[in-house]
Design an enzyme around this catalytic site. Structure first.
Site, PDB file in Angstrom:
ATOM      1  N   GLY A   9     -20.772  -6.779  17.699  1.00 36.00           N
ATOM      2  CA  GLY A   9     -20.150  -7.888  18.420  1.00 36.00           C
ATOM      3  C   GLY A   9     -19.134  -8.522  17.499  1.00 36.00           C
ATOM      4  N   ALA A  10     -19.098  -9.841  17.489  1.00 37.69           N
ATOM      5  CA  ALA A  10     -18.086 -10.533  16.691  1.00 37.69           C
ATOM      6  C   ALA A  10     -18.235 -10.231  15.200  1.00 37.69           C
ATOM      7  CB  ALA A  10     -18.198 -12.031  16.964  1.00 37.69           C
ATOM      8  N   MET A  11     -19.392 -10.497  14.635  1.00 36.29           N
ATOM      9  CA  MET A  11     -19.560 -10.324  13.185  1.00 36.29           C
ATOM     10  C   MET A  11     -19.582  -8.861  12.784  1.00 36.29           C
ATOM     11  SD  MET A  11     -19.439 -13.189  11.724  1.00 36.29           S
ATOM     12  CE  MET A  11     -20.214 -13.037  10.123  1.00 36.29           C
ATOM     13  N   GLY A  12     -20.249  -8.041  13.625  1.00 36.41           N
ATOM     14  CA  GLY A  12     -20.253  -6.611  13.316  1.00 36.41           C
ATOM     15  C   GLY A  12     -18.838  -6.060  13.293  1.00 36.41           C
ATOM     16  N   ASN A 107     -28.196 -15.136  11.153  1.00 34.10           N
ATOM     17  CA  ASN A 107     -28.584 -16.537  11.101  1.00 34.10           C
ATOM     18  C   ASN A 107     -30.035 -16.706  11.529  1.00 34.10           C
ATOM     19  OD1 ASN A 107     -26.128 -17.569  10.271  1.00 34.10           O
ATOM     20  ND2 ASN A 107     -25.363 -17.784  12.363  1.00 34.10           N
ATOM     21  N   ALA A 133     -16.596 -15.348  13.280  1.00 28.17           N
ATOM     22  CA  ALA A 133     -16.022 -14.311  14.156  1.00 28.17           C
ATOM     23  C   ALA A 133     -16.211 -14.730  15.607  1.00 28.17           C
ATOM     24  CB  ALA A 133     -16.719 -12.976  13.911  1.00 28.17           C
ATOM     25  N   LYS A 189     -28.604 -21.979   4.882  1.00 24.75           N
ATOM     26  CA  LYS A 189     -27.721 -21.578   6.005  1.00 24.75           C
ATOM     27  C   LYS A 189     -28.329 -22.041   7.318  1.00 24.75           C
ATOM     28  CE  LYS A 189     -24.431 -19.767   8.399  1.00 24.75           C
ATOM     29  NZ  LYS A 189     -24.122 -18.382   8.677  1.00 24.75           N
ATOM     30  N   ASN A 193     -26.604 -23.966  10.548  1.00 25.45           N
ATOM     31  CA  ASN A 193     -26.689 -23.594  11.968  1.00 25.45           C
ATOM     32  C   ASN A 193     -27.481 -24.616  12.774  1.00 25.45           C
ATOM     33  OD1 ASN A 193     -27.136 -20.345  10.697  1.00 25.45           O
ATOM     34  ND2 ASN A 193     -25.272 -21.064  11.637  1.00 25.45           N
ATOM     35  N   ASN A 197     -24.259 -25.498  14.869  1.00 26.96           N
ATOM     36  CA  ASN A 197     -24.344 -24.674  16.079  1.00 26.96           C
ATOM     37  C   ASN A 197     -24.941 -25.468  17.235  1.00 26.96           C
ATOM     38  OD1 ASN A 197     -23.887 -22.950  13.858  1.00 26.96           O
ATOM     39  ND2 ASN A 197     -24.683 -21.200  15.011  1.00 26.96           N
TER      40      ASN A 197
HETATM   41  N1  NDP Z   1     -20.087 -15.427  15.253  1.00 22.05           N
HETATM   42  C1  NDP Z   1     -20.093 -16.066  14.081  1.00 22.05           C
HETATM   43  O1  NDP Z   1     -19.123 -16.782  13.720  1.00 22.05           O
HETATM   44  C2  NDP Z   1     -21.245 -15.928  13.163  1.00 22.05           C
HETATM   45  C3  NDP Z   1     -22.397 -15.288  13.574  1.00 22.05           C
HETATM   46  N2  NDP Z   1     -23.430 -15.132  12.668  1.00 22.05           N
HETATM   47  C4  NDP Z   1     -24.664 -14.441  13.055  1.00 22.05           C
HETATM   48  O2  NDP Z   1     -24.410 -13.025  13.106  1.00 22.05           O
HETATM   49  C5  NDP Z   1     -25.268 -12.419  14.069  1.00 22.05           C
HETATM   50  C6  NDP Z   1     -24.413 -11.681  15.099  1.00 22.05           C
HETATM   51  O3  NDP Z   1     -23.657 -12.681  15.743  1.00 22.05           O
HETATM   52  P1  NDP Z   1     -22.346 -12.361  16.603  1.00 22.05           P
HETATM   53  O4  NDP Z   1     -21.634 -11.208  16.035  1.00 22.05           O
HETATM   54  O5  NDP Z   1     -21.633 -13.654  16.796  1.00 22.05           O
HETATM   55  O6  NDP Z   1     -23.018 -11.885  17.987  1.00 22.05           O
HETATM   56  P2  NDP Z   1     -22.330 -11.202  19.260  1.00 22.05           P
HETATM   57  O7  NDP Z   1     -23.001 -11.778  20.429  1.00 22.05           O
HETATM   58  O8  NDP Z   1     -20.856 -11.251  19.183  1.00 22.05           O
HETATM   59  O9  NDP Z   1     -22.760  -9.673  19.079  1.00 22.05           O
HETATM   60  C7  NDP Z   1     -24.109  -9.339  18.933  1.00 22.05           C
HETATM   61  C8  NDP Z   1     -24.459  -8.330  19.985  1.00 22.05           C
HETATM   62  O10 NDP Z   1     -24.566  -8.945  21.245  1.00 22.05           O
HETATM   63  C9  NDP Z   1     -24.135  -8.028  22.277  1.00 22.05           C
HETATM   64  N3  NDP Z   1     -23.155  -8.742  23.076  1.00 22.05           N
HETATM   65  C10 NDP Z   1     -22.119  -9.455  22.620  1.00 22.05           C
HETATM   66  N4  NDP Z   1     -21.446 -10.009  23.641  1.00 22.05           N
HETATM   67  C11 NDP Z   1     -22.100  -9.627  24.772  1.00 22.05           C
HETATM   68  C12 NDP Z   1     -21.887  -9.877  26.152  1.00 22.05           C
HETATM   69  N5  NDP Z   1     -20.863 -10.648  26.554  1.00 22.05           N
HETATM   70  N6  NDP Z   1     -22.753  -9.333  27.028  1.00 22.05           N
HETATM   71  C13 NDP Z   1     -23.783  -8.571  26.588  1.00 22.05           C
HETATM   72  N7  NDP Z   1     -24.041  -8.298  25.300  1.00 22.05           N
HETATM   73  C14 NDP Z   1     -23.204  -8.826  24.404  1.00 22.05           C
HETATM   74  C15 NDP Z   1     -23.559  -6.801  21.610  1.00 22.05           C
HETATM   75  O11 NDP Z   1     -24.350  -5.633  21.806  1.00 22.05           O
HETATM   76  P3  NDP Z   1     -25.947  -5.530  21.863  1.00 22.05           P
HETATM   77  O12 NDP Z   1     -26.256  -5.674  23.320  1.00 22.05           O
HETATM   78  O13 NDP Z   1     -26.343  -4.220  21.292  1.00 22.05           O
HETATM   79  O14 NDP Z   1     -26.493  -6.631  21.036  1.00 22.05           O
HETATM   80  C16 NDP Z   1     -23.429  -7.230  20.163  1.00 22.05           C
HETATM   81  O15 NDP Z   1     -23.725  -6.181  19.310  1.00 22.05           O
HETATM   82  C17 NDP Z   1     -26.081 -13.561  14.685  1.00 22.05           C
HETATM   83  O16 NDP Z   1     -27.304 -13.714  14.015  1.00 22.05           O
HETATM   84  C18 NDP Z   1     -25.211 -14.780  14.421  1.00 22.05           C
HETATM   85  O17 NDP Z   1     -25.965 -15.966  14.401  1.00 22.05           O
HETATM   86  C19 NDP Z   1     -23.340 -15.571  11.364  1.00 22.05           C
HETATM   87  C20 NDP Z   1     -22.209 -16.214  10.941  1.00 22.05           C
HETATM   88  C21 NDP Z   1     -21.117 -16.496  11.815  1.00 22.05           C
HETATM   89  C1  KPL Z   2     -19.671 -20.224  11.363  1.00 20.78           C
HETATM   90  C2  KPL Z   2     -21.022 -20.784  11.225  1.00 20.78           C
HETATM   91  C3  KPL Z   2     -21.312 -21.024   9.759  1.00 20.78           C
HETATM   92  C4  KPL Z   2     -21.107 -22.078  11.957  1.00 20.78           C
HETATM   93  O1  KPL Z   2     -22.419 -22.490  11.913  1.00 20.78           O
HETATM   94  C5  KPL Z   2     -22.043 -19.824  11.810  1.00 20.78           C
HETATM   95  O2  KPL Z   2     -22.928 -19.351  11.131  1.00 20.78           O
HETATM   96  C6  KPL Z   2     -22.021 -19.491  13.262  1.00 20.78           C
HETATM   97  O3  KPL Z   2     -21.008 -19.703  13.952  1.00 20.78           O
HETATM   98  O4  KPL Z   2     -23.077 -18.986  13.711  1.00 20.78           O
END
Ligand code: NDP
Ligand code: KPL
Length: 312
Positions: A9-12, A107, A133, A189, A193, A197
């Site tokens: 997703g976003a972070m990946g 997180n 992300a 952290k 959050n 958050n």
């Molecule tokens: N975004 C940020 O700024 C930050 C996020 N984090 C942490 O990183 C981890 C990943 O977060 P993040 O990348 O934001 O998560 P996302 O929701 O962007 O992605 C995680 C997963 O959710 C699924 N997904 C994403 N969007 C959708 C949708 N619209 N409908 C259905 N499934 C969806 C995807 O596939 P699948 O179904 O396989 O999951 C994806 O791999 C979390 O623990 C988050 O708290 C930490 C720091 C910052």
């Molecule tokens: C960017 C930050 C640090 C804000 O809490 C985060 O971890 C998130 O968006 O999940």
């Protein structure tokens, strides 16, 4: 390094683009079919600090992992949502050999108890990231600002590989640091959050707008105090003043325009949040330890109520 990213997703997507650019051999695995299709057809795309970037990286759905027979990543980076971690790893466990390391920067708390089912402590790396992300749509991330990564091997062995990961992340510009105490880092952290958050989601604002409110300082001090009281029961002595400063700095830093991931889940995408791994975990732990956590309790209930109202 041969790296598989599970959860793109976003972070990946951010980590995939940065690690791909610095020459690592990546495979992406995700459970959201439209995401997999978009990445497969158009490449992984992003608005990266205002510049359009695309990377062609092999991508598989969680249901296609059997096509990766014989693929042995040195490192698997988990970037699913906390509540997806167990089910995703149950589907990719065939990729995990006795030599495979797993890195979790999610997180919230308790991920090690999930991942211990799939990898031994000496092959588990835990930490946190302050990178941000967003996801504009399937296969398209929006990435801006700076961040860092803090990590350590969870078991007593594994430091050599952890330092190798630090070098690889350094080459990718991820600003990594090998730390002494991952439990402290994860609790610290979680305070970020548990304030940003949740309050941004409840108040429908971004980080900088939250910081402009008169109430922000009191919100932070009260919530951080509850996290610290519960963390102390687990031998983690949070420096509340330093943690407050760390959160307060985000109000004026380069992530001030960021809508935290919980906001994106709840209000933007009407998806389940990770509240039960953050303030909800503090509430549950507080009940076990006999520590009152009225603010974490109310915040968790408010987020759950909003999830119900949105039907997520
Ligand atoms: N975004 C940020 O700024 C930050 C996020 N984090 C942490 O990183 C981890 C990943 O977060 P993040 O990348 O934001 O998560 P996302 O929701 O962007 O992605 C995680 C997963 O959710 C699924 N997904 C994403 N969007 C959708 C949708 N619209 N409908 C259905 N499934 C969806 C995807 O596939 P699948 O179904 O396989 O999951 C994806 O791999 C979390 O623990 C988050 O708290 C930490 C720091 C910052
Ligand atoms: C960017 C930050 C640090 C804000 O809490 C985060 O971890 C998130 O968006 O999940």
């Amino acid at each position: 390094m041969k790296i598989a990213i599970v959860g793109v997703g976003a972070m990946g997507s951010r980590f995939a683009l940065m690690l791909h650019k610095s020459g690592n051999d990546l495979v992406l695995i995700d459970g959201w079919q439209p995401n997999v299709q978009a990445i497969r057809q158009q490449g992984l795309q992003a608005d990266f600090n205002g510049k359009a970037v695309t990377a062609n990286i092999p991508v598989y759905s969680l249901e296609e992992v059997d096509q990766l027979q014989g693929y042995q990543p040195e490192l698997i980076i988990a970037f699913t949502k906390s509540y997806q971690l167990d089910s995703a790893f149950a589907k990719i466990k065939a990729l995990i050999t006795p030599q495979t390391y797993v890195l979790c920067l999610l997180n919230g708390m308790g991920h090690e108890s999930i991942l211990k089912k799939y990898v031994d402590d000496n092959h588990l790396l835990l930490g946190i990231t302050m990178w941000t992300a967003g996801l504009a749509g399937p296969g398209h991330a929006t990435l801006f600002g700076n961040g860092n990564v803090e990590l350590k091997n969870f078991g007593s062995e594994g430091k050599d590989f952890a330092l190798k990961v630090v070098d690889v992340f350094n080459d990718a510009g991820l600003c990594p640091k090998y730390i002494d105490d991952p439990k402290y880092a994860i609790w610290r952290k979680a305070c970020v959050n548990g304030t940003l958050n949740t309050l941004c989601s409840i108040l429908d604002c971004n980080i900088g707008e939250l910081g402009q409110t008169q109430e922000a300082a009191d919100f932070l001090k009260t919530i951080i105090a509850e996290f610290a009281a519960v963390a102390a029961q687990e031998g983690v002595n949070l420096d509340q003043a330093e943690v407050y400063q760390h959160v307060d700095e985000t109000f004026h830093g380069d992530i001030a325009d960021h809508y935290p991931s919980m906001y994106q889940d709840l209000l933007k995408n009407h998806r389940k949040t990770e509240i039960d791994f953050i303030n909800g975990a503090v509430w549950q732990k507080g009940k076990e330890y006999g520590v009152a956590t009225p603010y974490c309790t109310l915040i968790t209930q408010l987020i759950h109520a909003k999830e119900e109202l949105l039907g997520v």
